[in-house]
Design an enzyme around this catalytic site. Structure first.
Site, PDB file in Angstrom:
ATOM      1  N   LYS A 103       0.967  -1.183  -0.262  1.00 53.15           N
ATOM      2  CA  LYS A 103      -0.277  -0.378   0.083  1.00 53.15           C
ATOM      3  C   LYS A 103       1.339   0.870   0.186  1.00 53.15           C
ATOM      4  O   LYS A 103       2.167   1.224   0.489  1.00 53.15           O
ATOM      5  CB  LYS A 103      -0.752  -0.298   1.088  1.00 53.15           C
ATOM      6  CG  LYS A 103      -2.270   1.132   1.120  1.00 53.15           C
ATOM      7  CD  LYS A 103      -3.458   0.192   0.564  1.00 53.15           C
ATOM      8  CE  LYS A 103      -4.326   0.898   0.266  1.00 53.15           C
ATOM      9  NZ  LYS A 103      -5.650   0.025  -0.155  1.00 53.15           N
ATOM     10  N   GLY A 215     -24.426   4.063   0.745  1.00 60.05           N
ATOM     11  CA  GLY A 215     -23.225   4.822  -0.812  1.00 60.05           C
ATOM     12  C   GLY A 215     -22.930   4.414  -2.245  1.00 60.05           C
ATOM     13  O   GLY A 215     -22.579   3.224  -2.388  1.00 60.05           O
ATOM     14  N   GLY A 217     -21.931   4.758  -4.798  1.00 65.25           N
ATOM     15  CA  GLY A 217     -20.924   5.618  -4.974  1.00 65.25           C
ATOM     16  C   GLY A 217     -20.517   4.419  -6.426  1.00 65.25           C
ATOM     17  O   GLY A 217     -21.411   3.771  -6.802  1.00 65.25           O
ATOM     18  N   ASN A 218     -19.314   4.079  -7.004  1.00 64.36           N
ATOM     19  CA  ASN A 218     -18.686   2.733  -7.507  1.00 64.36           C
ATOM     20  C   ASN A 218     -19.414   1.915  -7.488  1.00 64.36           C
ATOM     21  O   ASN A 218     -20.198   1.400  -7.611  1.00 64.36           O
ATOM     22  CB  ASN A 218     -17.270   3.303  -8.057  1.00 64.36           C
ATOM     23  CG  ASN A 218     -16.863   2.058  -8.939  1.00 64.36           C
ATOM     24  OD1 ASN A 218     -16.874   1.241  -8.497  1.00 64.36           O
ATOM     25  ND2 ASN A 218     -16.469   2.149 -10.126  1.00 64.36           N
ATOM     26  N   GLY A 220     -21.140   1.028  -5.096  1.00 65.20           N
ATOM     27  CA  GLY A 220     -22.819   0.577  -3.900  1.00 65.20           C
ATOM     28  C   GLY A 220     -23.621   0.922  -4.920  1.00 65.20           C
ATOM     29  O   GLY A 220     -24.262  -0.231  -5.193  1.00 65.20           O
TER      30      GLY A 220
HETATM   31  P1  NAD Z   1     -17.532   6.845  -4.807  1.00 66.29           P
HETATM   32  O1  NAD Z   1     -16.229   7.613  -4.134  1.00 66.29           O
HETATM   33  O2  NAD Z   1     -17.077   6.367  -5.711  1.00 66.29           O
HETATM   34  O3  NAD Z   1     -17.854   6.621  -3.578  1.00 66.29           O
HETATM   35  C1  NAD Z   1     -18.221   6.533  -2.393  1.00 66.29           C
HETATM   36  C2  NAD Z   1     -20.181   6.915  -2.314  1.00 66.29           C
HETATM   37  O4  NAD Z   1     -19.892   6.910  -0.455  1.00 66.29           O
HETATM   38  C3  NAD Z   1     -20.956   8.554  -2.365  1.00 66.29           C
HETATM   39  O5  NAD Z   1     -22.019   7.791  -2.900  1.00 66.29           O
HETATM   40  C4  NAD Z   1     -20.306   9.412  -1.298  1.00 66.29           C
HETATM   41  O6  NAD Z   1     -21.460   9.675  -2.020  1.00 66.29           O
HETATM   42  C5  NAD Z   1     -20.524   8.672   0.130  1.00 66.29           C
HETATM   43  N1  NAD Z   1     -20.646   8.353   0.970  1.00 66.29           N
HETATM   44  C6  NAD Z   1     -19.837   9.547   1.339  1.00 66.29           C
HETATM   45  N2  NAD Z   1     -19.545   9.939   2.686  1.00 66.29           N
HETATM   46  C7  NAD Z   1     -20.605   9.546   2.954  1.00 66.29           C
HETATM   47  C8  NAD Z   1     -21.788   9.112   4.573  1.00 66.29           C
HETATM   48  N3  NAD Z   1     -21.004  10.295   4.968  1.00 66.29           N
HETATM   49  N4  NAD Z   1     -22.562   8.379   4.845  1.00 66.29           N
HETATM   50  C9  NAD Z   1     -22.903   8.067   3.620  1.00 66.29           C
HETATM   51  N5  NAD Z   1     -22.715   7.880   2.185  1.00 66.29           N
HETATM   52  C10 NAD Z   1     -21.078   8.757   2.112  1.00 66.29           C
HETATM   53  O7  NAD Z   1     -15.901   5.546  -3.687  1.00 66.29           O
HETATM   54  P2  NAD Z   1     -16.117   3.666  -4.259  1.00 66.29           P
HETATM   55  O8  NAD Z   1     -15.197   3.360  -5.438  1.00 66.29           O
HETATM   56  O9  NAD Z   1     -17.099   3.815  -4.523  1.00 66.29           O
HETATM   57  O10 NAD Z   1     -15.538   2.846  -2.765  1.00 66.29           O
HETATM   58  C11 NAD Z   1     -16.574   3.267  -1.604  1.00 66.29           C
HETATM   59  C12 NAD Z   1     -15.599   1.828  -0.559  1.00 66.29           C
HETATM   60  O11 NAD Z   1     -15.279   0.818  -1.240  1.00 66.29           O
HETATM   61  C13 NAD Z   1     -14.751   2.447  -0.227  1.00 66.29           C
HETATM   62  O12 NAD Z   1     -14.167   2.292   1.554  1.00 66.29           O
HETATM   63  C14 NAD Z   1     -13.330   1.924  -0.562  1.00 66.29           C
HETATM   64  O13 NAD Z   1     -12.526   1.697  -0.129  1.00 66.29           O
HETATM   65  C15 NAD Z   1     -14.330   0.964  -1.154  1.00 66.29           C
HETATM   66  N6  NAD Z   1     -13.176   0.026  -1.900  1.00 66.29           N
HETATM   67  C16 NAD Z   1     -13.334   0.198  -3.020  1.00 66.29           C
HETATM   68  C17 NAD Z   1     -12.627  -0.461  -4.573  1.00 66.29           C
HETATM   69  C18 NAD Z   1     -12.982   0.158  -5.806  1.00 66.29           C
HETATM   70  O14 NAD Z   1     -13.100  -0.677  -6.630  1.00 66.29           O
HETATM   71  N7  NAD Z   1     -14.006   0.872  -6.256  1.00 66.29           N
HETATM   72  C19 NAD Z   1     -12.368  -2.074  -4.467  1.00 66.29           C
HETATM   73  C20 NAD Z   1     -12.206  -2.410  -2.937  1.00 66.29           C
HETATM   74  C21 NAD Z   1     -12.898  -1.169  -1.537  1.00 66.29           C
END
Ligand code: NAD
Length: 423
Positions: A103, A215, A217-218, A220
């Site tokens: 990391k 969440g 995001g990507n 969720g």
């Molecule tokens: P992202 O930035 O695309 O999405 C994050 C989402 O969380 C957004 O919709 C944002 O509005 C929401 N959010 C932010 N603050 C919030 C809060 N207080 N309450 C509720 N929702 C809130 O990020 P992502 O890539 O979807 O990653 C989300 C999680 O998944 C992170 O913990 C990341 O470490 C983990 N993760 C992601 C990947 C990946 O491939 N992208 C892989 C493994 C783990």
């Protein structure tokens, strides 16, 4: 807030006791192989030079090159990077990919940098760590506030320094730059394969199973859409601005469409669709805060936003029967113990969200072999790996009468320990 590396080490300790880990192996696994601390001088647009501190932690490479993202965040610390590299080791070993744990991070608020400053800092980081990375040594990837463009700059800088091409030095690149098809949805897709296995074990019928996703995001967002496609009843969704709840079901595609149009998640309301801010109080759709979403009466809760969401303060009010951790570290260790006491099954992050690193590993493999796989090929390889990993973790948990998280740690450490050679 507790020290993340101490948390990681208490997890190692617990797993070591359960599996009666060899003492020498335990000592080796108690620290990373190497942690680089570098200072990165960056010429700012103003002409002034600012120094940023960066880290790269290489935890263990018994299974293959170190692997893990690079995080740009103001809260990055030495101990956080070390802990995250340990968890990457566990995650890679849980899904049985030939990679170790790594990391990286830079202490910076990237939103305060101009695009030029961001590029110079990213290239400057590689100038400081390039001797220790490479497709056969250590393969970084994106993490919080880093993206495919930044990965492209890093690959370019690395190749300039070594004087030859090595596209597999970094993953999470844009497709045009050697990235993999299917990476965007891979994490969510891996989570969906886990839910399908869980459903088989517990006899869940998708149409009768309610799901809340924190969440959009990507991860969720795709998770909600893919689960809805499988027939699950998504009843709540949220983003940083809050959430929507409808016990009759929320359509994730529609919710996202409304968000794109108006900036806020939405839902079918009386007589049409409306965004979060305009939901009538007597309509079928209710506004729900992010905190309340975690406490809804649902079958499956999917935290997919941030770490430390389920804590000792709110865990007693969590009513879900199953938690599928798509975010990294959404449950604190204290809350985890209380969930265990209540018999709530947690599919842990190191398994549930490992589809992302698995497809990153596929990207690395394609780069090394000079191949480009279709999305169908990627998914056809991902599915059996996630299904196997889920069942191995399940069986390990069953064998030792422990939780799935403990099972994942035991299985992963068993795998790493087998490959550590002590001379
Ligand atoms: P992202 O930035 O695309 O999405 C994050 C989402 O969380 C957004 O919709 C944002 O509005 C929401 N959010 C932010 N603050 C919030 C809060 N207080 N309450 C509720 N929702 C809130 O990020 P992502 O890539 O979807 O990653 C989300 C999680 O998944 C992170 O913990 C990341 O470490 C983990 N993760 C992601 C990947 C990946 O491939 N992208 C892989 C493994 C783990």
């Amino acid at each position: 807030m507790s020290n993340p590396f101490e948390n990681a080490m208490s997890q190692l300790d617990k797993a070591a006791k359960i599996m009666n880990l060899d003492k020498n192996i335990y000592e080796i696994l108690k620290q990373p192989d190497r942690v680089l601390t570098v200072s990165i001088p960056v010429k700012m647009d103003s002409g002034e030079v600012k120094i940023f501190t960066g880290y790269r932690s290489q935890y263990n490479n018994a299974l293959g090159p170190y692997k893990g993202g690079i995080r740009y965040h103001w809260n990055v610390t030495f101990d956080e990077v070390k802990a995250l590299s340990f968890w990457m080791m566990v995650k890679c070993a849980t899904v049985n990919i030939p990679m170790g744990g790594g990391k990286g991070g830079i202490i910076v608020n990237p939103k305060e940098l101009s695009p030029g400053e961001l590029e110079r800092m990213s290239r400057g980081y590689i100038q400081k760590i390039w001797r220790e990375i490479g497709s056969d040594k250590d393969v970084p990837a994106p993490d919080v506030y880093t993206n495919p463009t930044i990965m492209g700059w890093m690959r370019d800088e690395f190749e300039k320094l070594i004087g030859k091409k090595d596209p597999g030095v970094i993953t999470g690149k844009a497709i045009a730059d050697g990235g993999s098809e299917g990476r965007e949805t891979a994490t969510a897709q891996g989570g969906v394969y886990c839910v399908r296995e869980l459903a088989k074990k517990k006899g869940l019928k998708p149409s009768e199973t309610t799901v809340a996703v924190q969440g959009m995001g990507n991860v969720g967002g795709y998770m909600a859409k893919l689960l809805a496609k499988d027939g699950y009843k998504i009843v709540a969704l949220s983003d940083s601005k809050g959430g929507v709840y409808n016990q009759d079901g929320v359509d994730p595609d529609k919710a996202e469409e409304i968000k794109k149009a108006g900036g806020m998640l939405g839902c079918y309301c009386l007589g049409g669709v409306c965004a979060l801010e305009e939901m009538p109080k007597d309509g079928p759709c209710k506004h729900v805060s992010n905190e309340d979403l975690l406490e809804l009466q649902v079958d499956i809760l999917v935290p997919a936003a941030l770490e430390n969401q389920i804590t000792k303060e709110n865990v007693d009010r969590v009513k879900a029967k199953y938690i599928v951790e798509m975010a990294n570290g959404p449950t604190t260790p204290e809350a985890d113990e209380l969930l265990k006491e209540r018999g709530i099954i947690v599919v842990p992050d190191v398994l549930a969200n490992a589809g992302g690193v698995t497809v990153s590993c596929f990207e690395w493999e394609q780069n090394i072999k000079g191949e480009h796989w279709t999305e169908e090929q990627v998914l056809a390889k991902l599915e059996p790996m996630m299904v196997n990993a889920f069942n191995e973790v399940w069986d390990t948990a069953d064998k030792y009468k422990i939780t799935m998280r403990e099972g994942a740690f035991v299985k992963a450490i068993e795998r790493v320990a087998e490959k550590i050679v002590i001379k």
